[in-house]
Write a protein that holds these residues in place. Structure first.
Motif, short mmCIF file in Angstrom:
data_model
loop_
_atom_site.label_atom_id
_atom_site.label_comp_id
_atom_site.label_asym_id
_atom_site.label_seq_id
_atom_site.Cartn_x
_atom_site.Cartn_y
_atom_site.Cartn_z
N ALA A 90 97.55 19.07 44.65
CA ALA A 90 96.46 19.62 43.85
C ALA A 90 96.56 19.18 42.40
CB ALA A 90 96.47 21.15 43.94
N ALA A 91 97.78 19.12 41.87
CA ALA A 91 97.96 18.70 40.48
C ALA A 91 97.55 17.24 40.29
CB ALA A 91 99.42 18.90 40.07
N VAL A 92 97.93 16.38 41.25
CA VAL A 92 97.54 14.96 41.18
C VAL A 92 96.03 14.82 41.24
CG1 VAL A 92 97.65 12.76 42.40
CG2 VAL A 92 99.72 14.13 42.11
N LEU A 93 95.40 15.55 42.14
CA LEU A 93 93.96 15.46 42.31
C LEU A 93 93.23 15.95 41.06
CD1 LEU A 93 91.51 14.89 44.05
CD2 LEU A 93 91.77 17.15 45.09
N VAL A 94 93.65 17.09 40.53
CA VAL A 94 93.00 17.64 39.33
C VAL A 94 93.19 16.71 38.14
CG1 VAL A 94 93.08 19.53 37.67
CG2 VAL A 94 93.13 20.03 40.12
N ALA A 95 94.38 16.15 38.00
CA ALA A 95 94.63 15.24 36.88
C ALA A 95 93.75 14.01 36.97
CB ALA A 95 96.11 14.83 36.87
N ALA A 96 93.59 13.45 38.18
CA ALA A 96 92.74 12.27 38.36
C ALA A 96 91.28 12.59 38.03
CB ALA A 96 92.86 11.75 39.78
N LEU A 97 90.80 13.75 38.50
CA LEU A 97 89.42 14.13 38.24
C LEU A 97 89.18 14.38 36.75
CD1 LEU A 97 88.75 16.53 41.26
CD2 LEU A 97 87.88 14.21 40.94
N LEU A 98 90.14 15.01 36.07
CA LEU A 98 89.99 15.26 34.64
C LEU A 98 90.01 13.95 33.85
CD1 LEU A 98 92.24 18.44 34.15
CD2 LEU A 98 89.73 18.30 34.10
N ALA A 99 90.87 13.02 34.26
CA ALA A 99 90.93 11.72 33.56
C ALA A 99 89.60 10.99 33.71
CB ALA A 99 92.08 10.89 34.12
N PHE A 100 89.04 11.02 34.91
CA PHE A 100 87.76 10.35 35.12
C PHE A 100 86.65 11.05 34.34
CE2 PHE A 100 83.80 9.87 37.62
CZ PHE A 100 83.61 8.52 37.39
N ALA A 101 86.67 12.37 34.34
CA ALA A 101 85.64 13.11 33.61
C ALA A 101 85.73 12.85 32.10
CB ALA A 101 85.77 14.60 33.89
N ALA A 102 86.96 12.70 31.60
CA ALA A 102 87.13 12.52 30.16
C ALA A 102 86.88 11.09 29.70
CB ALA A 102 88.55 12.95 29.77
N VAL A 103 87.22 10.12 30.54
CA VAL A 103 87.13 8.71 30.12
C VAL A 103 86.07 7.96 30.91
CG1 VAL A 103 88.41 6.57 29.79
CG2 VAL A 103 89.58 8.77 29.51
N GLY A 104 86.10 8.09 32.23
CA GLY A 104 85.21 7.30 33.07
C GLY A 104 83.75 7.67 32.94
N VAL A 105 83.46 8.96 33.01
CA VAL A 105 82.05 9.39 32.96
C VAL A 105 81.38 9.00 31.64
CG1 VAL A 105 80.54 11.41 32.95
CG2 VAL A 105 82.35 11.22 34.66
N PRO A 106 82.01 9.26 30.47
CA PRO A 106 81.36 8.79 29.23
C PRO A 106 81.14 7.28 29.20
CG PRO A 106 83.09 10.38 28.74
CD PRO A 106 83.22 10.05 30.20
N HIS A 107 82.09 6.53 29.73
CA HIS A 107 81.94 5.07 29.80
C HIS A 107 80.73 4.70 30.66
CE1 HIS A 107 83.01 0.84 30.32
NE2 HIS A 107 82.89 1.02 31.63
N TRP A 108 80.59 5.35 31.80
CA TRP A 108 79.44 5.08 32.68
C TRP A 108 78.13 5.44 31.99
CZ3 TRP A 108 80.37 6.66 38.48
CH2 TRP A 108 81.41 5.87 39.01
N VAL A 109 78.10 6.62 31.38
CA VAL A 109 76.86 7.07 30.74
C VAL A 109 76.46 6.12 29.62
CG1 VAL A 109 75.83 8.91 29.35
CG2 VAL A 109 77.20 9.48 31.37
N ARG A 110 77.44 5.70 28.82
CA ARG A 110 77.15 4.78 27.72
C ARG A 110 76.60 3.45 28.23
NH1 ARG A 110 81.84 4.60 25.99
NH2 ARG A 110 82.49 2.59 26.86
N ASP A 111 77.24 2.90 29.25
CA ASP A 111 76.81 1.61 29.78
C ASP A 111 75.46 1.70 30.47
OD1 ASP A 111 79.11 0.57 28.81
OD2 ASP A 111 79.96 -0.03 30.74
N LEU A 112 75.25 2.74 31.25
CA LEU A 112 73.97 2.88 31.94
C LEU A 112 72.83 3.10 30.95
CD1 LEU A 112 75.05 5.05 35.00
CD2 LEU A 112 74.47 2.62 35.00
N ARG A 113 73.11 3.83 29.87
CA ARG A 113 72.06 4.03 28.85
C ARG A 113 71.73 2.71 28.17
NH1 ARG A 113 74.46 7.54 25.60
NH2 ARG A 113 73.63 9.39 26.65
N ALA A 114 72.76 1.92 27.87
CA ALA A 114 72.51 0.62 27.24
C ALA A 114 71.74 -0.30 28.17
CB ALA A 114 73.84 -0.02 26.83
#
Length: 517
Positions: free
Chosen positions: A382-406
């Motif tokens: 559970a700790a590994v899964l939560v850490a991976a999801l938080l990392a993606f939410a903190a770094v990956g999602v903003p990167h996706w949103v920025r690129d898709l908006r551009a």
């Protein structure tokens, strides 16, 4: 007493089993709704978001970066307008089922008389393909026993990654072939474990192969999935039906070539066998993925630069994927394609497309497996899964949103369309114009009968005889981006036309040249 008994008529007692009444259609629909309402509630919003994200600025981005997509649209137009397999001599570079699908879409929607640029017809067809592929990916994830939430995660990363959006929008046969292969995998994973499932898996696999032949490298993964989802007592029958159906359907392609006397090389005609030889051995290799100076490595890095999360995430989860029994066929499908990138052969520009669904499935599947861990290992999982999801939410999602908006604001087609408009306004309809396939298609639709696709100069005898009888002197205009010296060296007539031309105007990287008689 005995006589009385003897007088009793002896008769057999027949027991008739009365089958229960079959449920009405309304009842069956209600039962299906109850069984699938959770999946529908999850999937339908996902498909709407997928359609919206992939449709936004569909024509503008990506720009005119690979004229293969215009080639497939032009071949589809040749089917609709002239009943031909290609707009030039069909030489068996790929089976024609893929652009036949695009032609069918264009015919049904009156596409070539409706859109501002012909390639848009193909991109609309790719949009439909992406939505269908997303639905099939969800169905496959559920048949692999993903929980609805983790199946939704797999679809989300498959459909919304900037890397996926970039390639899913472009008119590549790989998008269609991947969709058909996903359909084959869904059929193979049928919970009914029936011979009919094996039959349909073979049908969809054959359609995929007749769309883009390279997709057959995924056949071992499909067979493994089929074996896992068949009963032991009917497995041989299922595999037999699968094999016979697949071979029979795929064999229709060489039979077609044989009937046209184009199976084997010969004087004065193209051949399927020569095209296969060229695809396998005649093309220049891209080098190995393991060589940092190779073209394969450079292309792979361009994929990672668009989005490292989906592709690298899937590759990093290969070993965990092989550790989960139900994910092993998926891991094998991704591993096969990665290994093929290391062999040093030719690596197509759109090769990444068939990697994406399996990378997404591994991401969702490993997350599902971690969520199911029980016992003492559960807190760690559970700790590994939560850490991976938080990392993606903190770094990956903003990167996706920025690129898709551009990407939603880029007009990547502006230069090509401006050059096309200049030609329409300034060049006579009977002039010989050499250009790329994007502009070729729009000029043909505008009535230019003597426009020539640049790759057919010096390579198509019919073009040289009918349109360029005097070589470079027959060319009036050249409209294209600057080409590499090695490219022009392989096309001497085009090279001569460029060297004897003067630049009239340019629109970004698209240069319009007038050839001096």
């Amino acid at each position: 007493m005995a006589a009385g008994v003897l007088e009793i008529e002896r008769s057999a007692v027949h027991v008739v089993e009365v089958a229960p009444d079959r449920p009405s259609r309304r009842t069956r629909l209600r039962q299906r709704w109850r069984a699938h309402r959770t999946d529908l509630a999850v999937l339908l919003p996902l498909l709407l978001v997928t359609a919206a994200v992939n449709a936004w600025n569909l024509q503008g981005w990506p720009g005119r970066v690979n004229d293969d997509e215009a080639t497939y649209v032009a071949q589809a137009w040749a089917m609709v307008a002239h009943g031909e397999l290609a707009h030039y001599t069909y030489w068996y570079d790929h089976p024609f089922l893929g652009w036949a699908v695009i032609a069918g879409y264009a015919w049904l929607t009156d596409g070539f008389d409706r859109v501002p640029s012909a390639v848009m017809v193909g991109r609309e067809a790719m949009l439909v393909t992406t939505v269908v592929s997303a639905a099939l990916l969800y169905a496959l994830a559920r048949r692999l026993r993903f929980a609805p939430g983790w199946a939704a995660l797999a679809v989300a990363v498959f459909a919304l990654s900037p890397l996926a959006v970039h390639y899913h929008r472009m008119v590549f046969l790989d998008n269609l072939a991947t969709m058909w292969m996903l359909a084959a995998l869904v059929a193979a994973a049928s919970p009914r474990r029936s011979i009919a499932a094996a039959l349909w898996a073979a049908v969809w696999c054959a359609v995929a192969a007749l769309t883009k032949e390279t997709i057959v490298i995924l056949l071992p993964a499909l067979l493994w999935l089929l074996v896992r989802h068949t009963h032991r007592r009917t497995r041989l029958w299922s595999l037999g039906v699968f094999g016979v159906t697949l071979v029979s359907l795929v064999a229709s392609y060489p039979v077609f070539a044989l009937l046209k006397n184009e199976l084997l090389p010969g004087e004065g005609h193209v051949s399927l066998s020569w095209a296969l030889w060229w695809q396998l051995f005649g093309r220049s290799g891209s080098g190995s993925l393991l060589d940092p100076d190779s073209g394969a490595f450079s292309l792979a890095m361009s994929w990672v630069n668009l989005d490292p999360w989906l592709l690298l995430g899937g590759v990093l989860l290969l070993i965990p994927g092989f550790c989960v029994a139900r994910l092993r066929p998926v891991a094998l499908a991704l591993a096969i394609q990665v290994v093929m990138m290391c062999r040093g052969g030719y690596l197509p520009f759109a090769y990444v497309i068939a990697l994406l669904p399996f990378a997404a499935l591994l991401i969702g599947g490993v997350a599902d497996a971690l969520w199911r861990v029980r016992g003492k290992a559960r807190p760690v999982a559970a700790a590994v899964l939560v850490a991976a999801l938080l990392a993606f939410a903190a770094v990956g999602v903003p990167h996706w949103v920025r690129d898709l908006r551009a990407q939603s604001t880029v007009e990547g087609d502006a230069n090509s369309r401006a050059a096309t408009r200049w030609v329409l306004d300034n060049v006579p309809r009977d002039a010989v114009v050499v250009t790329d396939d994007y502009i070729w298609m729009d000029l043909r639709l505008a009535g230019y009968e003597k426009v020539v696709w640049l790759w057919k100069v010096d390579t198509d005898p019919e073009v040289m005889t009918e349109l360029l009888p005097d070589g470079a002197a027959s060319v009036r205009y050249v409209v294209m981006a600057d080409q590499a010296a090695s490219t022009l060296a392989s096309l001497p007539t085009l090279d001569a036309a460029v060297r004897t031309s003067t630049e009239v105007t340019r629109f970004g990287d698209v240069v319009i040249r007038r050839v001096t008689p």
